[in-house]
Design an enzyme around this catalytic site. Sequence first.
Site, short mmCIF file in Angstrom:
data_model
loop_
_atom_site.label_atom_id
_atom_site.label_comp_id
_atom_site.label_asym_id
_atom_site.label_seq_id
_atom_site.Cartn_x
_atom_site.Cartn_y
_atom_site.Cartn_z
N SER A 212 0.84 -1.20 0.00
CA SER A 212 0.00 0.00 0.00
C SER A 212 0.87 1.24 0.00
O SER A 212 2.02 1.22 0.47
CB SER A 212 -0.89 0.01 1.24
N TYR A 225 -2.20 -0.93 10.60
CA TYR A 225 -2.35 -1.28 9.19
C TYR A 225 -1.15 -0.80 8.38
O TYR A 225 -0.57 -1.56 7.59
CB TYR A 225 -3.63 -0.68 8.63
#
Length: 344
Positions: A212, A225
């Site tokens: 990401s 995360y």
Amino acid sequence: MPSAGVDVGFGSCELIVAAARSVFAMLCSILTFLGLYSLACWLYENIRTPVLLVVNGIRALVQGNRRSLSQTYGPWAVITGGSDGIGKGYANFLAGQGMKVALVARNEAKLKKVAEEIRNKHGVETKIVVADFSRGESIFDHLERELVSLDIGVLVNNVGVINEKPVRLERMEKRLLWDLINVNMGAATLLCRILIPSMKQRKRGLIINISSLASLAATPYLTVYAATKAYMTSFSDGLREELRPFGLECQTVSPGYVRTSMTEYFAPAEGEPSELSKRVISVSDMIRYAGFTISKADTTTGHWLHGIQTAVLKAFPPSLRLKIFSELYTQLLEEYSDEKHKTS
């Protein structure tokens, strides 16, 4: 007649001025060198992937290389989190390239539906494997039994979990924290351990690890995360070098915001779009670009727009990236307060 003392004074001033000019010139040279070096590093980091795409694309065109993905890597593709979002997009893309697809996710009904859609649309063989990665180590013996007999050419490590909205660490459920660790890091790591030996024996194979843009900097209120995605980037980059001598490939994909169930809270499919939601790309747009990069580049953001965003962020030192992410997610924290989470 000027005195000797005055001559000495003027001479000393001239020496001081000359020395100062020399130091200034040296500092300018050092700063110029550092500036050029920093620019060269930034260009290498951000222009490398586009250059690879162009060079390898032209090479394939000139050499007339029309080998399919199944011919290059093997007939089967395994996609974790393949029942929805980016995983479903990769499954359709790879099936469209003639590959058989094995979909791995926890929701059996959704898996069956997606598998049927792929068979009807692309006419390829499909397989579903029901597995809840949040259960941790206990599921991997089952996965090994289901997958190791297949001639797997491509593994897409996509499955992931996220707190649906920004949240402070102390307010996160313990179950969610364990899910973030088991799913976001454990799934890819252990699946690679299971499937790499057979890929090495065949001397072909491709692993695609979905990271990401959040891996670029620590991200307050999305802290765990972002940390798991930083792990994925580091894991993928290191694994690539381990696999290179065996003729295997490993690609790291680090997209920004993509319109999936994980971004629904600020980018709903319906209603008035916010400024942030306007920068969210669709899964189909991302997969169209990311699919083109397969076999041509070892790192990609999955879309040219995310490539620009990444290049801009990399122009700043990590401390300033942290400030940028902190401002963004503090604003999102103030706008959204629900602490739900979803998994593929």
